[in-house]
Scaffold this motif. Structure first.
Motif, PDB file in Angstrom:
ATOM      1  N   SER A 101    -121.800  12.676 -35.188  1.00  0.00           N
ATOM      2  CA  SER A 101    -122.935  13.441 -34.677  1.00  0.00           C
ATOM      3  C   SER A 101    -123.881  12.504 -33.938  1.00  0.00           C
ATOM      4  CB  SER A 101    -123.613  14.176 -35.842  1.00  0.00           C
ATOM      5  OG  SER A 101    -124.588  15.076 -35.383  1.00  0.00           O
ATOM      6  N   GLY A 102    -125.144  12.407 -34.366  1.00  0.00           N
ATOM      7  CA  GLY A 102    -126.073  11.497 -33.719  1.00  0.00           C
ATOM      8  C   GLY A 102    -125.663  10.047 -33.833  1.00  0.00           C
ATOM      9  N   GLY A 103    -124.785   9.739 -34.761  1.00  0.00           N
ATOM     10  CA  GLY A 103    -124.279   8.377 -34.865  1.00  0.00           C
ATOM     11  C   GLY A 103    -123.293   8.029 -33.761  1.00  0.00           C
ATOM     12  N   GLY A 104    -122.721   9.066 -33.114  1.00  0.00           N
ATOM     13  CA  GLY A 104    -121.761   8.806 -32.051  1.00  0.00           C
ATOM     14  C   GLY A 104    -122.342   8.008 -30.902  1.00  0.00           C
ATOM     15  N   LEU A 127    -122.819  13.472 -29.019  1.00  0.00           N
ATOM     16  CA  LEU A 127    -123.401  13.989 -27.795  1.00  0.00           C
ATOM     17  C   LEU A 127    -123.061  13.105 -26.603  1.00  0.00           C
ATOM     18  CD1 LEU A 127    -126.968  14.741 -29.192  1.00  0.00           C
ATOM     19  CD2 LEU A 127    -125.336  16.486 -28.420  1.00  0.00           C
ATOM     20  N   ALA A 128    -123.111  13.697 -25.413  1.00  0.00           N
ATOM     21  CA  ALA A 128    -123.053  12.964 -24.159  1.00  0.00           C
ATOM     22  C   ALA A 128    -124.481  12.649 -23.719  1.00  0.00           C
ATOM     23  CB  ALA A 128    -122.340  13.793 -23.087  1.00  0.00           C
ATOM     24  N   ALA A 209    -134.640  10.033 -28.539  1.00  0.00           N
ATOM     25  CA  ALA A 209    -133.722   9.040 -27.974  1.00  0.00           C
ATOM     26  C   ALA A 209    -132.519   9.702 -27.310  1.00  0.00           C
ATOM     27  CB  ALA A 209    -133.256   8.077 -29.067  1.00  0.00           C
ATOM     28  N   TYR A 210    -132.054  10.820 -27.864  1.00  0.00           N
ATOM     29  CA  TYR A 210    -130.878  11.479 -27.293  1.00  0.00           C
ATOM     30  C   TYR A 210    -131.158  12.079 -25.922  1.00  0.00           C
ATOM     31  CZ  TYR A 210    -129.388  11.241 -32.183  1.00  0.00           C
ATOM     32  OH  TYR A 210    -129.089  10.808 -33.457  1.00  0.00           O
ATOM     33  N   VAL A 211    -132.410  12.521 -25.680  1.00  0.00           N
ATOM     34  CA  VAL A 211    -132.715  13.245 -24.449  1.00  0.00           C
ATOM     35  C   VAL A 211    -133.486  12.399 -23.437  1.00  0.00           C
ATOM     36  CG1 VAL A 211    -132.656  15.470 -25.639  1.00  0.00           C
ATOM     37  CG2 VAL A 211    -134.853  14.272 -25.374  1.00  0.00           C
ATOM     38  N   THR A 212    -133.560  11.101 -23.674  1.00  0.00           N
ATOM     39  CA  THR A 212    -134.138  10.155 -22.726  1.00  0.00           C
ATOM     40  C   THR A 212    -133.057   9.144 -22.369  1.00  0.00           C
ATOM     41  OG1 THR A 212    -135.057   8.926 -24.613  1.00  0.00           O
ATOM     42  CG2 THR A 212    -136.528  10.457 -23.490  1.00  0.00           C
TER      43      THR A 212
END
Length: 293
Positions: A101-104, A127-128, A209-212
């Motif tokens: 998940s977020g660890g990917g 996520l990509a 962090a995922y969306v920046t």
């Protein structure tokens, strides 16, 4: 599992988990990257497969989770410096990374930014990048997933306001996920509860962090990469794994059509450890994509 705290040069403390070296003379070191919101304890349901392969698990609580100091404004790429410090303190040279998940994305960051240390990487249901060209990033997510990550994309204030009223949405999980969570993957209860006990701060930092900008380009990863994804995933839709497979030359995709975000770990988690063992020598992957594994 040995647990210790490590003080970093910048004054922060990170909490480390290490299964130790007593299981094998020359262990396969796998650095586990946890999801959002979890603490860093490695995945107990995969311990039997890990024991068979002589795996030494190492992991840590990402900043703000558990007993690790927060790191305001951290990016996905920030993880690489922490992992480099943890492995150096433990006397570890080369190692593999595996994240769920977020660890990917955090596992991929280590592969990209620590090329002399990481010999292979696994991302399960990851996520990509938010700026992935040609990807409809929110397509296929549950309503709650779109809402929470959409709030993050609007900035910290919007994300904090969203989390103040957020509630658990069972619809983000598929029936296969719920079955897994009622079975051996009830383990997630052991790592989610402690992660949210201190409030949503670390979760907010993760989602921002995922969306920046991540701070690295997955296309530049040189080590072999395995992407595992459930075709029914409602949290990180399988199109994210497909995008990564198409843009990372060393990657191969194992798609489990009937699995969701959690159940894919039960279907393919142990196979991922086998894959890491096979790539321990550091040989480049073929980049084969198997859409129906």
């Amino acid at each position: 599992m040995n647990e210790t705290d490590l003080e970093l040069p910048d004054g922060r403390t990170v909490h480390i988990y290490d299964s130790g070296t007593d299981r094998a003379a020359d262990p396969l070191v796998v650095f586990w990257h946890h999801g959002t919101p979890n603490i860093g304890a490695p995945p107990a349901p995969l311990f039997p497969a890990a024991d068979r392969l002589g795996v030494r698990w190492v992991s840590y609580d990402r900043p703000g989770y558990g007993r690790s100091t927060p790191l305001p404004g951290r990016s996905v790429a920030s993880v690489a410096a922490d992992v480099a410090a943890v492995t150096a303190a433990l006397g570890i040279g080369r190692f593999a990374v595996m994240g769920h998940s977020g660890g990917g994305p955090h596992a991929l960051a280590c592969a990209a930014l620590l090329p002399d240390r990481v010999f292979a990487a696994v991302s399960v249901a990851g996520l990509a990048p938010f700026d992935a060209d040609g990807l409809d990033w929110f397509a296929g997510m549950s309503d709650s997933g779109r809402a929470t990550l959409g709030a993050a994309a609007a900035g910290r204030a919007a994300k904090e306001a969203h989390e103040a009223d957020a509630t658990y949405d069972p619809e983000m999980f598929t029936p296969a996920d719920h079955a897994a969570l009622a079975g051996e993957w009830s383990w997630f209860g052991d790592v989610v509860g402690p992660a949210v006990a201190a409030g949503p701060g670390a979760l907010i930092d993760d989602d921002l962090a995922y969306v920046t900008p991540w701070g690295f380009d997955p296309a530049l990863i040189e080590a072999p990469v395995l992407l595992e994804h459930g075709g029914e995933d409602r949290i990180a839709p399988s199109t994210h794994g497909q995008w990564l497979a198409a843009h990372c030359p060393t990657a191969e995709l194992w798609l489990s059509p009937a699995d969701g975000h959690i159940s894919v770990l039960g279907t393919a988690g142990a196979e991922a450890l086998d894959w890491l063992s096979e790539h321990r020598s550091g040989r480049a992957s073929t980049g084969r994509t198997d859409p129906t594994r």
